[in-house]
Design a protein around this motif. Structure first.
Motif, PDB file in Angstrom:
ATOM      1  N   TRP A 139       0.926  -1.307   0.044  1.00  0.00           N
ATOM      2  CA  TRP A 139      -0.085   0.056   0.076  1.00  0.00           C
ATOM      3  C   TRP A 139       0.975   1.207  -0.103  1.00  0.00           C
ATOM      4  N   VAL A 140       0.320   2.298  -0.443  1.00  0.00           N
ATOM      5  CA  VAL A 140       0.956   3.544  -0.481  1.00  0.00           C
ATOM      6  C   VAL A 140       0.368   4.749  -0.239  1.00  0.00           C
ATOM      7  N   GLY A 141       0.791   5.741   0.550  1.00  0.00           N
ATOM      8  CA  GLY A 141       0.045   6.912   1.033  1.00  0.00           C
ATOM      9  C   GLY A 141      -0.104   8.004  -0.207  1.00  0.00           C
ATOM     10  N   VAL A 142      -1.239   8.508  -0.174  1.00  0.00           N
ATOM     11  CA  VAL A 142      -1.789   9.413  -1.148  1.00  0.00           C
ATOM     12  C   VAL A 142      -1.595  10.991  -0.694  1.00  0.00           C
ATOM     13  N   SER A 143      -1.927  11.043   0.445  1.00  0.00           N
ATOM     14  CA  SER A 143      -1.996  12.473   0.942  1.00  0.00           C
ATOM     15  C   SER A 143      -1.808  12.279   2.361  1.00  0.00           C
ATOM     16  N   GLY A 144      -1.360  13.442   3.373  1.00  0.00           N
ATOM     17  CA  GLY A 144      -0.987  13.311   4.768  1.00  0.00           C
ATOM     18  C   GLY A 144      -1.544  14.444   5.466  1.00  0.00           C
ATOM     19  N   ARG A 145      -1.856  14.168   7.026  1.00  0.00           N
ATOM     20  CA  ARG A 145      -2.293  15.270   7.720  1.00  0.00           C
ATOM     21  C   ARG A 145      -1.669  15.072   9.124  1.00  0.00           C
ATOM     22  N   ASN A 236      -7.052  17.964  13.282  1.00  0.00           N
ATOM     23  CA  ASN A 236      -6.118  17.581  11.974  1.00  0.00           C
ATOM     24  C   ASN A 236      -5.905  19.127  11.599  1.00  0.00           C
ATOM     25  N   HIS A 237      -4.549  19.309  10.905  1.00  0.00           N
ATOM     26  CA  HIS A 237      -4.191  20.563  10.524  1.00  0.00           C
ATOM     27  C   HIS A 237      -5.005  21.168   9.363  1.00  0.00           C
ATOM     28  N   TYR A 238      -5.832  20.550   8.642  1.00  0.00           N
ATOM     29  CA  TYR A 238      -6.268  20.978   7.389  1.00  0.00           C
ATOM     30  C   TYR A 238      -7.377  21.642   7.724  1.00  0.00           C
ATOM     31  N   SER A 294       0.215  11.133  -9.300  1.00  0.00           N
ATOM     32  CA  SER A 294       0.466  12.108 -10.468  1.00  0.00           C
ATOM     33  C   SER A 294       0.470  13.361  -9.881  1.00  0.00           C
ATOM     34  N   ASP A 295       1.180  14.501 -10.641  1.00  0.00           N
ATOM     35  CA  ASP A 295       1.282  15.824 -10.063  1.00  0.00           C
ATOM     36  C   ASP A 295      -0.124  16.222  -9.972  1.00  0.00           C
ATOM     37  N   GLU A 296      -0.933  15.940 -11.059  1.00  0.00           N
ATOM     38  CA  GLU A 296      -2.412  16.626 -11.161  1.00  0.00           C
ATOM     39  C   GLU A 296      -3.083  16.102 -10.021  1.00  0.00           C
ATOM     40  N   ALA A 297      -3.342  14.781  -9.592  1.00  0.00           N
ATOM     41  CA  ALA A 297      -3.990  14.300  -8.331  1.00  0.00           C
ATOM     42  C   ALA A 297      -3.203  14.998  -7.034  1.00  0.00           C
ATOM     43  N   GLN A 298      -1.821  14.870  -6.976  1.00  0.00           N
ATOM     44  CA  GLN A 298      -1.318  15.475  -5.946  1.00  0.00           C
ATOM     45  C   GLN A 298      -1.507  16.889  -5.527  1.00  0.00           C
ATOM     46  N   ASN A 299      -1.711  17.737  -6.566  1.00  0.00           N
ATOM     47  CA  ASN A 299      -1.941  19.156  -6.373  1.00  0.00           C
ATOM     48  C   ASN A 299      -3.223  19.212  -6.032  1.00  0.00           C
ATOM     49  N   TYR A 300      -4.226  18.437  -6.572  1.00  0.00           N
ATOM     50  CA  TYR A 300      -5.840  18.430  -6.207  1.00  0.00           C
ATOM     51  C   TYR A 300      -5.827  18.458  -4.625  1.00  0.00           C
ATOM     52  N   PHE A 301      -5.100  17.368  -4.056  1.00  0.00           N
ATOM     53  CA  PHE A 301      -5.584  17.208  -2.685  1.00  0.00           C
ATOM     54  C   PHE A 301      -4.806  18.454  -1.992  1.00  0.00           C
ATOM     55  N   ALA A 302      -3.728  18.801  -2.393  1.00  0.00           N
ATOM     56  CA  ALA A 302      -3.062  20.036  -1.614  1.00  0.00           C
ATOM     57  C   ALA A 302      -3.748  21.227  -1.676  1.00  0.00           C
ATOM     58  N   LYS A 303      -4.324  21.644  -3.068  1.00  0.00           N
ATOM     59  CA  LYS A 303      -5.176  22.518  -3.191  1.00  0.00           C
ATOM     60  C   LYS A 303      -6.762  22.409  -2.624  1.00  0.00           C
ATOM     61  N   GLU A 304      -7.365  21.430  -2.751  1.00  0.00           N
ATOM     62  CA  GLU A 304      -8.743  21.303  -2.315  1.00  0.00           C
ATOM     63  C   GLU A 304      -9.144  20.931  -0.652  1.00  0.00           C
ATOM     64  N   THR A 305      -8.059  20.230  -0.326  1.00  0.00           N
ATOM     65  CA  THR A 305      -8.252  19.680   1.418  1.00  0.00           C
ATOM     66  C   THR A 305      -7.167  20.086   2.099  1.00  0.00           C
ATOM     67  N   SER A 306      -5.966  21.029   1.655  1.00  0.00           N
ATOM     68  CA  SER A 306      -4.923  21.557   2.345  1.00  0.00           C
ATOM     69  C   SER A 306      -4.229  20.441   3.012  1.00  0.00           C
ATOM     70  N   GLU A 307      -4.221  19.101   2.497  1.00  0.00           N
ATOM     71  CA  GLU A 307      -3.432  18.082   2.920  1.00  0.00           C
ATOM     72  C   GLU A 307      -2.159  18.082   2.274  1.00  0.00           C
ATOM     73  N   TYR A 308      -1.149  17.332   2.944  1.00  0.00           N
ATOM     74  CA  TYR A 308       0.037  17.233   2.324  1.00  0.00           C
ATOM     75  C   TYR A 308       0.269  16.325   1.121  1.00  0.00           C
ATOM     76  N   PRO A 309       0.650  16.708   0.031  1.00  0.00           N
ATOM     77  CA  PRO A 309       1.046  15.775  -1.090  1.00  0.00           C
ATOM     78  C   PRO A 309       2.200  15.007  -0.928  1.00  0.00           C
ATOM     79  N   LEU A 310       2.009  13.631  -0.907  1.00  0.00           N
ATOM     80  CA  LEU A 310       3.040  12.745  -0.339  1.00  0.00           C
ATOM     81  C   LEU A 310       3.908  12.395  -1.597  1.00  0.00           C
TER      82      LEU A 310
END
Length: 353
Positions: A139-145, A236-238, A294-310
């Motif tokens: 398994w692999v992480g996608v976004s962090g908080r 959580n921070h976000y 991918s950059d597209e999905a990682q930037n989505y989570f960073a922008k839309e949820t303020s989570e950390y891209p991993l």
């Protein structure tokens, strides 16, 4: 590979959380044992069923893009991460899921221990640091908080540097928390792993005895801090960054404090994904994993949820958010957060749930 006794124990612990849902799935356990599952044929990239513990409102836009990126017909079934993990364990060889998208690492750790996840391609694993992927490579992480302490400057000049300070008399009746929330329970599980069950139970009882105020969700805890109902809150921070983005920094009284020194209250948890061994959809599922990194999905989570891209090379652009590598989080194998059942037992013993 885990011993069979460990796999059975994990399955039973998680299944205990989902008795009503499992009953609704139909058929008794005795009947299922008598049935012989048909071997599944690999479906290629034609179809992908995702069991998602992430909220539909949150990820629906990125799921539409995932479907285009994989070329598969994607069906997403939403629910609580722990409950979906229990359902996958119950379904076993008959699972309909090709990909499990979990809100937290603990549910992924449970499926890994049960040998339900397929090893991911090394090229996918290499996109994320070792701290945010499974030790078995499945398994692999996608976004962090990160867990933080929210505080109201009108009530206190600063927040304490450790969650252990929250049981001191000076904070009696001034702390808010959400004991039934999954993120709080993951934090308590992390404390158990780091400091042991006796110390964790003592802290829980201390927090309860110190008249900490219970709320239903992290967002409600933050609102209570912002209004001055309590001086401090565990969230959580976000949630803070989302509130600031929604109403403006000048309209938010609360501040947040990232804890130093590897304190258990600074746990960084991860939402992540794993490919189901028995889903017969590995080709499409592996493409989905790569898209989510991918950059597209990682930037989505960073922008839309303020989570950390991993994914390596992708950084958050959220104003004021400390860099992920600057945080002083506790050193912990996130897969060990799977032991939720014991955490629930401690919360019950402490009178919190």
């Amino acid at each position: 590979m885990p011993r069979p006794s460990v796999r059975r124990g994990t399955a039973l612990a998680l299944s205990a959380l989902l008795l009503p849902v499992l009953a609704a799935c139909g058929g008794s356990e005795e009947k299922k044992k008598d049935e012989k599952p048909e071997a599944k044929k690999e479906q290629g990239a034609g179809e992908l069923v995702i069991y998602s513990g992430r909220n539909e409102e949150l990820i629906a836009p990125i799921m539409d893009k995932l479907q285009k990126a994989t070329g598969a017909k994607v069906e997403v079934r939403y629910g609580d991460s722990a409950e979906l993990a229990a359902q996958i364990l119950e379904e076993g060889d008959r699972t309909k899921a090709g990909l499990f998208f979990s809100q937290d690492a603990g549910a992924l750790g449970a499926l890994s221990q049960a040998d339900m996840l397929a090893k991911l391609p090394q090229k996918s694993l290499d996109k994320v640091g070792a701290a945010f992927r499974g030790g078995e490579g499945d398994w692999v992480g996608v976004s962090g908080r990160s867990r933080v302490i929210a505080y109201n400057p009108k009530k206190t000049e600063k927040a304490p540097d450790s969650v252990h300070d929250l049981i001191k008399p000076e904070w009696k009746g001034k702390v808010g928390y959400a004991p039934t929330n999954a993120s709080f329970q993951a934090f308590v599980t992390g404390m158990r792993v780091l400091e042991g069950e006796d110390a964790t139970l003592k802290w829980l009882k201390g927090l309860k005895a110190n008249d900490a105020k219970q709320y239903a969700k992290n967002g409600v805890v933050l609102d209570a801090v912002d209004k001055g109902e309590v001086s401090l809150g565990l969230i959580n921070h976000y949630y803070w960054y989302e509130k600031v983005a929604e109403v403006g920094a000048d309209k938010v009284n609360a501040k947040i404090h990232f804890l130093p020194g590897g304190d258990p209250g600074a746990l960084i948890n991860a939402a992540g994904v794993g490919v189901l061994k028995n889903g017969g959809q590995s080709a499409a599922a592996e493409k989905a994993v790569d898209f989510l990194l991918s950059d597209e999905a990682q930037n989505y989570f960073a922008k839309e949820t303020s989570e950390y891209p991993l994914a390596t090379g992708v950084t958050s652009t959220v104003k004021g958010l400390p860099a992920l590598d600057s945080l002083d989080a506790p050193k912990i194998d996130l897969g060990e957060l799977e032991s939720l059942q014991k955490t629930l037992e401690l919360l019950k013993e402490a009178g919190m749930v």
